[in-house]
Design a protein around this motif. Structure first.
Motif, mmCIF file in Angstrom:
data_model
loop_
_atom_site.group_PDB
_atom_site.id
_atom_site.type_symbol
_atom_site.label_atom_id
_atom_site.label_comp_id
_atom_site.label_asym_id
_atom_site.label_seq_id
_atom_site.Cartn_x
_atom_site.Cartn_y
_atom_site.Cartn_z
ATOM 1 N N THR A 96 -1.110 38.248 16.088
ATOM 2 C CA THR A 96 0.260 37.892 15.739
ATOM 3 C C THR A 96 0.760 36.869 16.742
ATOM 4 O OG1 THR A 96 0.661 40.098 14.837
ATOM 5 C CG2 THR A 96 2.596 38.771 15.379
ATOM 6 N N GLU A 97 1.297 35.787 16.225
ATOM 7 C CA GLU A 97 1.762 34.687 17.086
ATOM 8 C C GLU A 97 3.269 34.504 16.949
ATOM 9 O OE1 GLU A 97 3.319 30.605 17.110
ATOM 10 O OE2 GLU A 97 2.562 31.597 15.297
ATOM 11 N N LYS A 98 3.926 34.236 18.044
ATOM 12 C CA LYS A 98 5.355 33.953 18.038
ATOM 13 C C LYS A 98 5.639 32.813 19.007
ATOM 14 C CE LYS A 98 9.911 36.094 18.553
ATOM 15 N NZ LYS A 98 10.655 37.353 18.876
ATOM 16 N N ASP A 99 6.163 31.745 18.463
ATOM 17 C CA ASP A 99 6.510 30.573 19.286
ATOM 18 C C ASP A 99 5.332 30.093 20.125
ATOM 19 O OD1 ASP A 99 9.121 30.703 18.303
ATOM 20 O OD2 ASP A 99 9.738 32.085 19.885
ATOM 21 N N GLY A 100 4.144 30.065 19.507
ATOM 22 C CA GLY A 100 2.979 29.541 20.205
ATOM 23 C C GLY A 100 2.336 30.506 21.176
ATOM 24 N N GLN A 101 2.721 31.764 21.123
ATOM 25 C CA GLN A 101 2.174 32.758 22.048
ATOM 26 C C GLN A 101 1.537 33.912 21.281
ATOM 27 O OE1 GLN A 101 4.709 35.573 24.544
ATOM 28 N NE2 GLN A 101 3.858 34.270 26.176
ATOM 29 N N ILE A 102 0.360 34.353 21.727
ATOM 30 C CA ILE A 102 -0.278 35.541 21.146
ATOM 31 C C ILE A 102 0.444 36.767 21.689
ATOM 32 C CG2 ILE A 102 -2.407 36.884 20.970
ATOM 33 C CD1 ILE A 102 -3.969 34.289 21.332
ATOM 34 N N VAL A 103 1.101 37.506 20.800
ATOM 35 C CA VAL A 103 1.889 38.666 21.243
ATOM 36 C C VAL A 103 1.241 39.990 20.852
ATOM 37 C CG1 VAL A 103 4.063 37.386 21.221
ATOM 38 C CG2 VAL A 103 3.321 38.576 19.149
ATOM 39 N N ALA A 104 0.296 39.972 19.923
ATOM 40 C CA ALA A 104 -0.402 41.196 19.532
ATOM 41 C C ALA A 104 -1.748 40.839 18.928
ATOM 42 C CB ALA A 104 0.420 42.005 18.529
ATOM 43 N N VAL A 105 -2.750 41.678 19.166
ATOM 44 C CA VAL A 105 -4.088 41.480 18.614
ATOM 45 C C VAL A 105 -4.268 42.428 17.438
ATOM 46 C CG1 VAL A 105 -6.560 41.612 19.068
ATOM 47 C CG2 VAL A 105 -5.009 40.786 20.846
ATOM 48 N N LYS A 106 -4.666 41.875 16.279
ATOM 49 C CA LYS A 106 -4.899 42.694 15.087
ATOM 50 C C LYS A 106 -6.358 43.134 14.979
ATOM 51 C CE LYS A 106 -1.251 40.626 12.232
ATOM 52 N NZ LYS A 106 -0.978 39.896 10.968
ATOM 53 N N SER A 107 -7.272 42.302 15.441
ATOM 54 C CA SER A 107 -8.689 42.670 15.464
ATOM 55 C C SER A 107 -9.419 41.737 16.411
ATOM 56 C CB SER A 107 -9.315 42.603 14.069
ATOM 57 O OG SER A 107 -9.342 41.270 13.591
ATOM 58 N N LEU A 108 -10.489 42.255 17.000
ATOM 59 C CA LEU A 108 -11.280 41.468 17.947
ATOM 60 C C LEU A 108 -12.754 41.775 17.723
ATOM 61 C CD1 LEU A 108 -11.604 39.650 20.476
ATOM 62 C CD2 LEU A 108 -11.343 41.725 21.860
ATOM 63 N N GLU A 109 -13.544 40.722 17.528
ATOM 64 C CA GLU A 109 -14.987 40.876 17.364
ATOM 65 C C GLU A 109 -15.697 40.032 18.411
ATOM 66 O OE1 GLU A 109 -18.441 40.444 13.924
ATOM 67 O OE2 GLU A 109 -16.638 39.214 13.818
ATOM 68 N N ILE A 110 -16.442 40.690 19.283
ATOM 69 C CA ILE A 110 -17.197 40.010 20.333
ATOM 70 C C ILE A 110 -18.575 39.645 19.781
ATOM 71 C CG2 ILE A 110 -18.241 40.273 22.615
ATOM 72 C CD1 ILE A 110 -15.961 42.232 23.266
ATOM 73 N N THR A 111 -18.906 38.371 19.827
ATOM 74 C CA THR A 111 -20.182 37.909 19.265
ATOM 75 C C THR A 111 -21.124 37.330 20.319
ATOM 76 O OG1 THR A 111 -19.334 35.689 18.797
ATOM 77 C CG2 THR A 111 -19.026 37.366 17.093
ATOM 78 N N ALA A 112 -20.654 37.168 21.554
ATOM 79 C CA ALA A 112 -21.477 36.563 22.608
ATOM 80 C C ALA A 112 -22.620 37.500 22.993
ATOM 81 C CB ALA A 112 -20.616 36.252 23.828
ATOM 82 N N ASP A 113 -23.743 36.915 23.383
ATOM 83 C CA ASP A 113 -24.918 37.676 23.809
ATOM 84 C C ASP A 113 -25.126 37.536 25.304
ATOM 85 O OD1 ASP A 113 -25.666 38.495 21.212
ATOM 86 O OD2 ASP A 113 -26.707 36.591 20.871
ATOM 87 N N GLY A 114 -25.525 38.638 25.930
ATOM 88 C CA GLY A 114 -26.037 38.580 27.286
ATOM 89 C C GLY A 114 -27.541 38.422 27.236
#
Length: 668
Positions: free
Chosen positions: A258-276
């Protein structure tokens, strides 16, 4: 592999949908002919833009006469194809879903099989899919929610007069309203049982795609997040997550926010795809922050630490070798699965090691073939549901309260102290070094092999069965079983707790608690059965009869094949049977499972219904069945061939009971 370059790379698929009724089954699909210039679709048509969007991408086509027929109804087969193509699923390399009315040369075979593999749709009770049936708007609400990775909501918008608070689909409808995917047929009606029109379907899909599509993280600094949709600042409470320390772990992550005035104020979902790498995991450090959304890990050799996840944690197909969690709390469910968008399940590598150190988890679902779940330090779980062959290990100080092996599992290796282990499979091998306080063999037709290094405090058998009938190698392991049904086993040897051993538990149908106190449940069980048997016909109707076999504890629910009765009528009938116990009994623990079409769904774990009467437990259990996807308006004849199992421990007239009842739904 994905074949649509505009389709999103990875979507959250949190769909443990138990679609066993017509109202819970939906699908979407193709049309015939040229993709452009529909003679019956003007640019002023309400769905023109959506239709042309999907047409340009080859998702939908028109008819041979050059029309699109936007007002015609969509079928289940057509719906399956539209959804599968929009998601970019592999519809060629698929596993046969086994529907009698869908052959491999059917144009909808591939899309339907792909959606079944993702848990988005399922077939009917009679083994068919019915691709030619029309799709209703209520069914559409559910399939759109599941297909595009949304979470089922709770009805808060009451503007629609034709939607009741008890309707099975209202949570899915609320999700669509929240994401502006539907507005209803009028200001005050949703028309849940009207058929979905072809033009409407196109708009539903395009809107859902736009609402669901995450953006990709390009880079992260201490002050901003650069994404594929632009650069944003971050609210103060999210800076523990979005900072330079986590930049490597968040690179190419998929995020909805969720974005407000150019700022991320809440995360609805997050998927990490990077590999170690095997030498060094890539680390995502939450710095004791809390995330309100679901989190999915789809990269290999990843460590997540110091984080509270208030939603669900999904460990996806990208975790091929190793995942480590350290000091995390998951308030929702944790699923280890091979489910993924756009990749055939048959092509996914298995044998991943999933380790939780000093972490607190609720229900854990293992649905990744041969995965290893490893619990260390101070970790704890509420329960573990095993849906694919797996290994479970834990430090000696950790005891798992409940493990359930589903019908599709053939082997589990258990090296973790466990209070209760329920086996629903038909052919099963249980190996390892664990001490199990109560091993319950649920299915009377089960054949099981037990490892000789296991230690069983109490073996609970189906009514009327003896251990040697069900345990293939009973003679080799009988000395490892201390009690059978709460009665001391004369063949048992003194038990030395194994390295992973742990405490006492509960007994079986006529047995004592895991501590071996010798509680006599027989008088209480008999009194319970006698009372129920005397009142078992109280709620019978012409379409519905309920009988109880006291010797087997099996309720037989006979339903006319042409009956118009619905689940709520069965609920009324069975509550009438149990009502006389309301003031005479107290339940100390209860476990409920619903077996539908070869799968076992645990809908109520033990010890959550303490100090309630039996009638209330039954009522709550039926409500939970409704929450699995069946509704109070589900036609009862759709349940024929399925069963509901309720295990209860408590007292009746101060006499202790410990017993299990099975409700078998059969045709008259």
């Amino acid at each position: 592999m994905k074949n649509n370059k505009k389709a999103y790379q990875k979507l959250f698929k949190v769909a443990l949908a138990t679609s066993v009724a017509a109202g819970a089954i939906v699908t979407v699909a193709p049309f015939n002919t040229e993709a452009a210039g529909f003679s019956d679709l003007k640019t002023t048509h309400a769905h023109y833009t959506s239709v042309m969007d999907l047409s340009d991408r080859g998702v939908i086509k028109g008819f041979t006469d050059g029309t699109f027929k936007p007002e015609a109804s969509v079928t289940r087969g057509q719906a399956a194809k539209i959804i599968a193509l929009t998601l970019g699923l592999d519809t060629k390399n698929v596993i046969n879903p086994g529907f009698k009315d869908i052959k491999a040369d059917n144009e909808y075979y591939g899309p339907i099989a792909a959606l079944v593999a993702e848990g988005i749709v399922s077939g009917k009770e009679n083994g068919t899919y019915a691709p030619g049936e029309k799709l209703t708007r209520s069914q559409m609400a559910k399939i759109i929610t599941l297909a595009f990775g949304f979470k089922e909501g709770k009805l808060t918008d009451t503007k629609f007069k034709d939607v009741k608070a008890t309707d099975w689909y209202n949570g899915y409808l609320q999700t669509l309203l929240d994401n502006e995917i539907t507005t209803g047929t009028t200001a005050t009606t949703f028309s849940p049982y009207d058929n979905v029109k072809r033009g409407q379907m196109a708009s539903f899909v395009v809107r859902a795609e736009a609402a669901a599509k995450p953006v990709t993280v390009i880079s992260v600094s201490d002050n901003s997040v650069e994404t594929s949709a632009g650069t944003y600042t971050v609210a103060e409470d999210l800076k523990k997550v979005f900072n330079a320390t986590n930049a490597a772990a968040l690179k190419n992550a998929n995020i909805k926010f969720t974005e407000k005035d150019g700022q991320i104020v809440a995360v609805k979902s997050l998927e990490i795809t990077a590999d170690g790498t095997q030498a060094a995991n890539i680390v995502f450090d939450g710095a004791s922050a809390s995330i309100t959304s679901d989190v999915k890990v789809n990269g290999d050799y990843v460590t997540v630490k110091n984080l509270t996840i208030n939603g669900n944690l999904a460990i996806g197909k990208g975790v091929e070798n190793s995942f480590l969690a350290d000091k995390i709390v998951v308030k929702g469910n944790t699923e280890v699965s091979n489910k993924s968008t756009g990749v055939s399940a048959a092509a996914v590598k298995v044998d991943a090691k999933i380790t939780f150190t000093n972490s607190t988890l609720g229900k854990v679902v293992l649905n990744k073939l041969n995965a290893l779940l490893n619990l260390t330090g101070t970790s704890s779980v509420t329960s573990v549901n095993v849906e694919s062959n797996a290994t479970i290990t834990a430090d000696s100080n950790i005891t798992i309260p409940v493990v359930t092996a589903g019908t599709g599992v053939s082997e589990v290796t258990l090296n973790a102290a466990t209070k209760e282990f329920f086996v629903n499979a038909l052919n099963f091998a249980l190996n390892g070094t664990a001490k199990i306080e109560s091993l319950e063999l649920v299915n009377k037709d089960l054949k099981i092999t037990l490892g000789t290094s296991l230690s069983i405090v109490d073996l609970v058998l189906p009514v009327g069965k003896v251990a040697s009938e069900l345990i293939s190698n009973f003679s080799a392991v009988k000395d490892k079983i201390q009690e059978i049904g709460g009665v001391k086993n004369p063949d048992a040897s003194p038990v030395t707790p194994p390295a992973s051993g742990g405490g006492g538990g509960t007994g079986g149908d006529n047995g004592s608690g895991g501590g071996g106190t010798g509680t006599d449940y027989a008088p209480g069980n008999t009194l319970l059965n006698t009372t129920l048997s005397a009142n078992v016909g109280a709620g019978n109707t012409n379409d519905l009869t309920v009988t109880l076999n006291e010797s087997t504890n099996v309720f037989t629910v006979k339903i006319s094949s042409n009956s118009t009765a619905v689940l709520s009528e069965f609920e009324t009938a069975i509550i009438d049977v149990f009502t006389p116990l309301k003031n005479r009994s107290v339940v100390n623990s209860a476990r409920v499972s619903f077996t539908a079409y070869g799968r076992d769904y645990v809908i109520s774990d033990p010890n959550i219904n303490n100090n309630q009467d039996v009638a209330t437990i039954i009522n709550n259990a039926l409500n939970e069945v409704i929450n699995t996807g069946i509704t109070d308006q589900t036609a009862l004849n759709l349940l024929i061939g399925n069963s509901l199992t309720i295990s209860l421990q408590g007292t009746i007239d101060s006499k202790p009971f410990n017993t299990t009842y099975v409700f078998n739904f059969e045709s008259k």
